[in-house]
Write an enzyme that holds these catalytic residues in place. Structure first.
Site, PDB file in Angstrom:
ATOM      1  N   ASP A  67      -8.456   1.169   0.198  1.00 52.31           N
ATOM      2  CA  ASP A  67      -8.363   1.554   1.296  1.00 52.31           C
ATOM      3  C   ASP A  67      -9.828   2.015   1.941  1.00 52.31           C
ATOM      4  O   ASP A  67     -10.962   1.994   1.327  1.00 52.31           O
ATOM      5  CB  ASP A  67      -7.558   2.789   1.416  1.00 52.31           C
ATOM      6  N   LYS A 101       0.822  -1.020   0.105  1.00 61.14           N
ATOM      7  CA  LYS A 101       0.020  -0.074  -0.035  1.00 61.14           C
ATOM      8  C   LYS A 101       0.617   1.252   0.091  1.00 61.14           C
ATOM      9  O   LYS A 101       1.954   1.169   0.140  1.00 61.14           O
ATOM     10  CB  LYS A 101      -0.786  -0.143   1.158  1.00 61.14           C
ATOM     11  N   HIS A 150      -7.186  10.481   5.422  1.00 61.31           N
ATOM     12  CA  HIS A 150      -8.067  10.260   6.495  1.00 61.31           C
ATOM     13  C   HIS A 150      -9.066  11.415   6.654  1.00 61.31           C
ATOM     14  O   HIS A 150     -10.227  11.294   7.032  1.00 61.31           O
ATOM     15  CB  HIS A 150      -7.719   9.764   7.769  1.00 61.31           C
TER      16      HIS A 150
END
Length: 554
Positions: free
Chosen positions: A276, A190, A203
């Protein structure tokens, strides 16, 4: 991924027996809160509406509880028609991002491995982590991070990266993933196509990386191509926009140009593509959930990660099922994704590389020794201008440690106030070791009060254990004031080594790349001269030190 005819036939037969709802369920990886699986989740799994589970720290206590939980989850999934096992995944990267911390080995993270430069240590730590996870019933590790951290202001990758050099990231990343897969779990590289040169945490918002295709191929994509060439099982997408790759401005997670055109066709990846978490604000603040799940699957994602909210997990299943029922999700695309999932589930079930190990079979002692070796070889003496190190102190010396609380990123967790225990690592050697716990960004009155207190106490030595000082101006200002007050001062950067940019006048500076117990023990040993400096900076500190720098002696 060329499959034997027998396996291809077996998968075709399994697909033929699955309902549309069960096929759609295999596309979802879901999470929950608590040490026990909620009744609603058990029902969801029993109905075949999810193919994977992601576990977080709030799900994981001691090893017996973890093993019991994974067993319960697998039993629930086994009740549905196909009886397919779950992928059970966790972010056990080492260093800053771990979910299991009790009763397991906590290894230094990627940047510490980058500071050692050692492929063998990357392989062995990956293998050790995988062996422990497999013994607990966890069959997928959402690691290694293959991002190239070129940006000192990156708020979410930093020490999670092996460093700033694409070749080094590729070399150590391949070693780590091979260790994990040899240890019996699926490795997940990732965050594709790369999250290392952002100044935004996905985020919280949607980052954009504006580089040209040539630059992306030479830097960001290089570790992923190496991982693909060396057989990585899974790749996780980044919620990052790459205008050079996606003309419509979609984040990579939702882009067919990135996932199918680039990753599948150009780079030749045949494994699993996992998104994700779709609840991250980079996606959730810009797209409705139903739109995001549809676009991700149509773009080429095999599994969609929805980590927290059961209602959203239900809604995602309903949206995908409706899409498939009306033909907007083509059956051949759905079967291809589910077929890849089944292939890896069969491989895990039949793997001879690492059988489901009993907890007592894990060589915990060797793993601890390995973690300590990585820590010792990684800690980097960047500056020792005043020759303060190694410490020449009597046992009666008065040492004050300033422990700054850490603001955790979305990847690390949601709790504020993490404090290291460097004092505990030094206490066996000195009779007067005190620790002052300070906010991450101390206010001017707090700084003034501490200055006055230290001026009165006149400690023999102050050790400032910094945590991202460049992002916390009060922390940086306090360090500069203490240096100006002419205290004997050692700064130990417990997160990124870039902290030195916030106070370049500091005479004594150590980069530790983490705050685990083994790392703090290695720091204490370095300060006392029990070990020689061995680590080399895996990133440059702009204007001060190039990558590869590190003092080889005191």
């Amino acid at each position: 991924m060329v499959l034997p005819n027998k396996v291809t036939s077996l998968i075709s037969g399994m697909l033929a027996k699955m309902t549309l709802s069960e096929k759609v369920g295999q596309l979802l990886m879901v999470g929950f809160t608590g040490y026990q699986a909620p009744r609603e989740l058990v029902g969801f799994l029993s109905a075949g509406k999810a193919g994977g589970i992601i576990l977080f720290a709030n799900n994981l206590a001691e090893p017996p509880q973890v093993a019991a939980l994974t067993g319960t989850l697998q039993a629930a999934a086994g009740q549905c028609g196909p009886g397919l096992p779950l992928f059970i995944a966790v972010d056990q990267e080492g260093g800053a991002v771990i979910r299991l911390s009790r009763g397991v080995t906590v290894f230094p993270g990627n940047m510490a491995l980058g500071a050692t430069g050692r492929e063998d240590l990357a392989y062995l730590s990956g293998q050790a982590v995988a062996t422990e996870l497999a013994a607990l019933g966890i069959n997928m590790n959402l690691a290694p991070v293959l991002d190239v951290n070129l940006n000192p202001a990156n708020p979410v990758i930093g020490v999670r990266s092996f460093g700033e050099d694409p070749e080094t990231v590729a070399r150590l990343g391949v070693a780590a993933l091979q260790g994990m897969q040899d240890g019996g779990v699926l490795a997940v590289g990732k965050h594709f196509p790369g999250h290392g040169d952002t100044t935004v945490d996905s985020h919280l918002n949607l980052p954009v990386i504006p580089h040209s295709p040539d630059r992306l191929e030479a830097v960001e994509l290089k570790p992923f191509q190496a991982a693909i060439d060396h057989g990585i099982s899974c790749i996780m997408t980044a919620h990052v926009v790459f205008p050079a790759l996606e003309a419509a401005g979609l984040p990579a997670t939702l882009s067919a140009a990135v996932l199918t055109g680039l990753l599948r066709r150009k780079m030749g990846f045949q494994g699993l593509i996992i998104t994700d978490c779709l609840e991250m604000k980079a996606i959730a603040a810009n797209y409705e959930l139903e739109e995001a799940v549809a676009q991700a699957v149509l773009a080429g994602a095999d599994q969609l990660l929805i980590s927290h909210t059961f209602a959203k997990q239900q809604a995602a299943h309903e949206a995908l099922l409706a899409l498939a029922e009306r033909g907007a999700l083509p059956l051949d695309l759905l079967d291809a994704a589910v077929g890849r999932i089944l292939t890896y589930k069969l491989a895990l079930a039949n793997s001879r590389r690492q059988p489901a190990a009993a907890l007592q079979a894990v060589d915990w002692g060797e793993h601890i020794k390995l973690a300590q070796e990585i820590a010792v070889r990684s800690v980097t003496l960047v500056r020792n201008r005043s020759k303060l190190l190694p410490l020449q102190l009597t046992p009666e010396a008065k040492i004050i440690i300033l422990a700054f609380q850490k603001r955790l990123t979305g990847a690390e967790g949601t709790q504020e106030g993490l404090v290291n225990d460097l004092a505990g690592a030094l206490a066996p050697y000195y009779q007067q070791v005190a620790q002052q716990i300070l906010p991450a960004d101390p206010s001017p009155p707090t700084q003034q009060s501490l200055q006055a207190e230290l001026a009165a106490e006149q400690p023999t030595l102050i050790i400032a254990a910094t945590q991202n000082a460049r992002e916390n101006p009060g922390q940086a200002e306090l360090i500069r004031k203490l240096a100006a007050d002419r205290h004997s001062l050692v700064v130990v950067a417990l997160n990124t080594p870039y902290d030195l940019l916030a106070f370049p006048e500091i005479d004594t500076y150590v980069a530790a790349y983490g705050w685990s117990e083994v790392t703090l023990r290695a720091v204490a040993q370095l300060l006392r001269g029990e070990i020689r400096p061995q680590g080399k900076l895996p990133v440059s500190i702009p204007g001060l030190y190039h990558r590869g720098y590190g003092m080889a002696d005191f």
